[in-house]
Motif scaffolding. Structure first.
Motif, short mmCIF file in Angstrom:
data_model
loop_
_atom_site.label_atom_id
_atom_site.label_comp_id
_atom_site.label_asym_id
_atom_site.label_seq_id
_atom_site.Cartn_x
_atom_site.Cartn_y
_atom_site.Cartn_z
N ILE A 276 26.40 70.02 69.97
CA ILE A 276 27.16 71.13 70.29
C ILE A 276 26.85 72.09 71.55
O ILE A 276 27.92 72.45 71.42
N LEU B 156 24.17 75.39 62.75
CA LEU B 156 25.65 76.90 63.29
C LEU B 156 24.22 78.16 62.78
O LEU B 156 24.42 78.72 64.51
N GLU C 165 22.10 69.34 68.00
CA GLU C 165 21.59 70.76 68.45
C GLU C 165 22.25 70.47 70.22
O GLU C 165 23.53 71.15 70.92
N HIS D 221 25.42 71.41 57.58
CA HIS D 221 25.40 71.60 59.29
C HIS D 221 26.26 73.63 59.36
O HIS D 221 26.21 73.79 60.88
N VAL E 29 34.11 69.94 64.65
CA VAL E 29 33.85 68.60 63.75
C VAL E 29 34.19 68.18 62.75
O VAL E 29 34.27 68.61 62.11
N LEU F 82 32.45 78.09 66.07
CA LEU F 82 33.26 76.66 65.61
C LEU F 82 34.60 77.38 65.23
O LEU F 82 35.38 77.88 64.52
N VAL G 223 32.93 67.55 68.07
CA VAL G 223 32.23 67.16 68.16
C VAL G 223 31.88 65.88 67.02
O VAL G 223 32.46 65.94 66.29
N GLU H 204 35.19 72.67 60.84
CA GLU H 204 34.71 71.01 60.84
C GLU H 204 35.98 70.26 59.47
O GLU H 204 35.72 71.03 58.32
#
Length: 222
Positions: free
Chosen positions: A107, A134, A104, A130, A119, A143, A183, A146
């Motif tokens: 992000i 989100l 949390e 994940h 990510v 996003l 991230v 990832e």
């Protein structure tokens, strides 16, 4: 290891929910720049945890031991140092003190640095977990993508080729997916943040640093 100051009167307990002490040592090193007079940052390994949290079963396994540790240990704030935020809500029920999850916080910090974030996951099977988080946060549209290293948690903490792999994946997130900030999707990646950011020329968020920075702000004004 406890990083502290003689005048310390506030304690932030950072819990590594897996039983790999190498990850905890990495957290100690990554959090050293955040030490401030009057605040102790105490990193702790959850002995009951698996060696790495890589599945939903692992996430569920550590929830109650985390809750019990929060009940036993007095602190001004707690940080759960795993990118799946295991046990976050049950721990929040167990105390009136702040309990922060690194996913949390990582992000939220990324959203303050760029319009779209990417990510780096440990493995592909972590990504659906994940993505659920989100959606619950309501930030899926921010996003960029990832992508996974296809490694284990232990390898991310101590593997010789980890940084090179992270750089390759980070470049794909930046160049192919359009991420303006990256991230790191595992607490075990903490030791690689600076090197990754230097190579990419793009902001890189260590979510544990982000969570502890938030915790320091919370306890400083409490």
């Amino acid at each position: 290891m406890q990083m502290t100051d003689r005048a310390c009167d506030r304690r932030i307990l950072v819990i590594n929910p897996n039983s790999n002490d190498a990850v905890t040592r990495g957290l100690d090193a990554a959090l050293a720049p955040l030490v401030r007079p009057g605040i102790a940052i105490d990193c702790r390994t959850l002995a009951e945890g698996p060696f790495g949290i890589q599945s939903q079963a692992d996430v569920e396994q550590v929830a109650l031991p985390l809750r019990d540790l929060v009940r036993r240990e007095s602190a001004d704030a707690y940080v759960i140092a795993c990118y799946s935020d295991p046990g976050l809500h049950v721990c929040r029920e167990a105390t009136d003190r702040p309990v922060l999850g690194i996913a949390e916080c990582g992000i939220l910090t990324a959203l303050a640095r760029a319009d779209r974030f990417g990510v780096i996951a440990v493995a592909s099977r972590s990504i659906p977990r994940h993505l659920r988080a989100l959606r619950q946060m309501g930030v899926s549209e921010r996003l960029a993508g990832e992508r996974a290293l296809e490694m284990t948690v232990a390898e991310t903490a101590s593997g010789k080729d980890t940084l090179a792999r992270m750089i390759a994946v980070g470049r794909d997130l930046r160049d192919r997916d359009g991420a303006g900030v990256i991230v790191m999707g595992c607490a075990g990646m903490a030791v690689h943040r600076r090197g990754l950011e230097q190579e990419l020329g793009t902001p890189v968020i260590d979510p544990t640093q982000a969570a502890v920075a938030m915790a320091i702000g919370i306890v400083a004004v409490a």
